[in-house]
Design an enzyme around this catalytic site. Structure first.
Site, mmCIF file in Angstrom:
data_model
loop_
_atom_site.group_PDB
_atom_site.id
_atom_site.type_symbol
_atom_site.label_atom_id
_atom_site.label_comp_id
_atom_site.label_asym_id
_atom_site.label_seq_id
_atom_site.Cartn_x
_atom_site.Cartn_y
_atom_site.Cartn_z
ATOM 1 N N LYS A 180 0.964 -1.097 0.087
ATOM 2 C CA LYS A 180 0.662 -0.325 0.415
ATOM 3 C C LYS A 180 0.276 1.155 -0.097
ATOM 4 O O LYS A 180 1.816 1.914 0.974
ATOM 5 C CB LYS A 180 -0.896 -0.111 1.109
ATOM 6 C CG LYS A 180 -2.284 1.096 1.183
ATOM 7 C CD LYS A 180 -2.136 1.871 2.569
ATOM 8 C CE LYS A 180 -2.090 2.983 2.345
ATOM 9 N NZ LYS A 180 -1.369 4.194 2.106
ATOM 10 N N GLU A 256 9.528 2.386 10.747
ATOM 11 C CA GLU A 256 10.574 2.916 11.261
ATOM 12 C C GLU A 256 9.224 4.253 11.286
ATOM 13 O O GLU A 256 9.120 4.661 10.331
ATOM 14 C CB GLU A 256 11.318 3.049 10.506
ATOM 15 C CG GLU A 256 12.285 3.823 9.816
ATOM 16 C CD GLU A 256 13.041 4.940 9.471
ATOM 17 O OE1 GLU A 256 12.268 5.416 10.032
ATOM 18 O OE2 GLU A 256 12.826 4.749 8.166
ATOM 19 N N CYS A 290 12.966 11.466 7.123
ATOM 20 C CA CYS A 290 12.664 11.090 8.175
ATOM 21 C C CYS A 290 14.410 11.234 8.887
ATOM 22 O O CYS A 290 13.662 11.430 10.637
ATOM 23 C CB CYS A 290 13.063 9.628 8.814
ATOM 24 S SG CYS A 290 13.200 8.274 8.202
ATOM 25 N N GLU A 392 8.960 16.240 16.559
ATOM 26 C CA GLU A 392 9.298 16.038 15.290
ATOM 27 C C GLU A 392 8.787 17.596 14.853
ATOM 28 O O GLU A 392 7.845 17.620 14.616
ATOM 29 C CB GLU A 392 8.849 14.866 14.629
ATOM 30 C CG GLU A 392 9.140 14.681 13.533
ATOM 31 C CD GLU A 392 9.455 13.387 12.807
ATOM 32 O OE1 GLU A 392 10.403 12.736 11.760
ATOM 33 O OE2 GLU A 392 7.853 12.901 12.988
HETATM 34 C C1 UN1 Z 1 13.831 8.440 5.458
HETATM 35 O O1 UN1 Z 1 14.535 8.980 5.935
HETATM 36 O O2 UN1 Z 1 12.639 8.407 5.567
HETATM 37 O O3 UN1 Z 1 19.447 7.812 5.076
HETATM 38 C C2 UN1 Z 1 15.110 7.337 4.096
HETATM 39 C C3 UN1 Z 1 18.729 8.329 3.865
HETATM 40 C C4 UN1 Z 1 18.406 7.283 2.903
HETATM 41 C C5 UN1 Z 1 16.771 7.248 2.986
HETATM 42 C C6 UN1 Z 1 16.058 8.194 4.253
HETATM 43 N N1 UN1 Z 1 19.021 6.965 2.192
HETATM 44 O O4 UN1 Z 1 18.882 9.767 4.000
#
Ligand code: UN1
Length: 506
Positions: A180, A256, A290, A392
């Site tokens: 999804k 995550e 993230c 955040e």
């Molecule tokens: C995310 O931050 O949602 O490490 C993934 C990074 C990328 C992946 C980020 N390879 O910044």
């Protein structure tokens, strides 16, 4: 396309049990750099669609898990060739619907390709261990087995690479999946599934259901025939999904979630490198990774120079339509993101921060139809209870927090409920070792930004950032069950632990 034009170019469908299906209702997919532009329509899937996809995945599971692992891996080899063929098209779709600048969108497609290559290579790696027994005539094996049906629920900020972090290991190990994609990025998710079909994944092994998290995502997390839920997104949604999943006895989650990642600039840091690391960590992808840094924790002796250079450089970064030459980053994803970022910018002022740069909403003629917000940088002394330096924001919002010694920097770094990514800028090997061991994180860096992980590393965090089930290369542990298998090669039975075999004839 000119701003204000309304088109419906793309009509998305769902893919269940090897068939493309229309949906009863649709949702609009809009361009975040020009919200008047409708990129297309896509299905508003339902709980019934989710259930049909789970049933298809369950039906396909026995044959798929019996297929040679090497053959499963070879499909990823074909997929890699197709991604290479379509890299420009994929990057363009990704940039258009996520707002990520096209150069970064391309890098994300390449990251997805790397995951596919990694999975293909892993097909010929061992699926377990052979270990010694106490009894010379016994052989012991540890073998990974697939868990069954995996639900893959993914975010809009990495709509190509993150799905592949999850789909790759899940399918290679012999699971079947229901995917999804985020309702903000349905088209790139669909293009990925189209390529998987072209690569030859059999009917039912990969199913695609579109729609809203509260409808389709919840239905998947609740469904009793789903064995594993892989989720990347906010802490709030991840924690909701974990609760739904916990209602069934067997289901596990790999989540995550959010972060308040940081770059720590030590007194011996190279200033130019520290500023580069902070700018990339805080403002690349408009602060919407993230792992994006919401904090630069800076030794007081460097503060004035660091702040001056940081603001000077931040002012010159171009936030523009993803296809603009020279753009550093694009828009935020939607209006509620804009509202949230501006709310946190205002909150920093309420919390008596010293605002160093407030670029605000970028709404000149070329950007007024997009969700553009520029960098906000402020200095805040660390103190208990301040929200902006702990929560955040998911946007270009950066606190500069001064510190006086390394112990204090670690305390400041750890003083949030998240623990995803940390970078320390220093020339001193004793110092970075101290940070490596004392900070709470899943991904650590030295003399680098806190973004930019490679796929063959585990990706996931601690505290509210994750539930100890990292994805990318490490996802294999979440989508398999480790079994033991003991074979006796003697003619009689000898028990382990010195137990006597009383039932045997003397
Ligand atoms: C995310 O931050 O949602 O490490 C993934 C990074 C990328 C992946 C980020 N390879 O910044």
């Amino acid at each position: 396309m000119t701003q204000g034009t309304k088109t419906s170019q793309w009509i998305g469908r769902q893919f269940i049990n090897g068939d493309w299906r229309e949906a009863a209702a649709t949702l609009e997919n809009r361009n975040p750099a020009n919200f008047a532009e409708v990129l297309g329509l896509f299905p508003r899937g339902t709980a019934a669609d989710a259930a049909a996809a789970v049933a298809a995945a369950r039906k396909a599971f026995p044959a798929w898990r019996r297929t040679s692992r090497i053959k499963r891996g070879e499909l990823f080899d074909r997929l890699a060739a197709l991604i290479r063929r379509d890299v420009d098209k994929l990057a363009a779709t990704l940039a258009r619907e996520s707002g990520k600048i096209v150069d970064e969108a391309r890098a994300e497609v390449v990251e997805g390709l790397h995951m596919v290559q990694y999975v293909c290579g892993t097909a010929r790696q061992p699926i377990g261990d052979c270990v010694a027994s106490e009894i010379a005539g016994k052989d012991l094996y540890v073998r990974r087995k697939p868990r069954g049906v995996v639900a893959v629920i993914t975010p809009w900020n990495f709509p190509f690479a993150v799905p592949l972090w999850m789909l790759g290991p899940s399918l290679l190990e012999g699971n079947t999946v229901v995917f999804k994609p985020s309702d903000e990025t349905p088209e790139i998710g669909t293009q990925l599934v189209e390529l998987m079909i072209e690569a030859g994944f059999p009917a039912g092994t990969v199913n695609l259901v579109h729609g809203l998290g509260e409808e389709v995502g919840d239905a998947l997390a609740r469904h009793d025939d789903v064995d594993v839920v892989c989720f990347t997104g906010s802490y709030e949604v991840g924690s909701h999904i974990r609760k739904l999943a916990a209602a069934s006895d067997h289901k596990t989650c790999a989540c995550e979630m959010g972060s308040k990642s940081a770059v720590i600039v030590c007194e011996d840091a190279r200033l130019d490198l520290a500023v580069d690391a902070a700018l990339l960590s805080a403002f690349k992808t408009t602060g919407q990774r993230c792992v994006s840094a919401g904090r630069a924790i800076v030794h007081r002796s460097l503060l004035a120079k660091f702040e001056a250079e940081l603001c000077e450089r931040a002012k010159s970064l171009v936030f523009a339509d993803p296809f603009t030459k020279g753009a550093f980053a694009g828009p935020l994803i939607n209006q509620s993101s804009v509202d949230k970022v501006l709310r946190y910018n205002a909150l920093a002022r309420e919390e008596m921060a010293k605002v160093l740069l407030d670029s605000g909403r970028l709404d000149d003629d070329s950007r007024k139809h997009g969700y553009f917000v520029g960098p906000f940088i402020y200095r805040q002394e660390h103190a208990p209870g301040l929200r902006t330096i702990r929560e955040e924001v998911f946007g270009p919002h950066l606190a500069v927090i001064p510190f006086d010694d390394d112990e204090q920097a670690v305390r400041i770094y750890n003083d949030t409920r998240y623990g995803l990514s940390m970078a320390v800028v220093t020339e001193d090997y004793r110092r970075w070792r101290f940070y490596r061991d004392e900070c709470d994180y899943g991904m650590g860096y030295v003399n680098l930004p806190c973004i930019g992980a490679e796929v063959h590393l585990p990706f996931g965090g601690v505290k509210r950032s994750g539930n100890g089930q990292p994805s990318a290369a490490a996802l294999i542990d979440s989508v398999t069950h480790k079994t033991s298998f003991t074979v006796n090669h003697e003619l009689g039975i000898t028990m382990a632990q010195g137990m006597t075999a009383g039932a045997q004839k003397q």
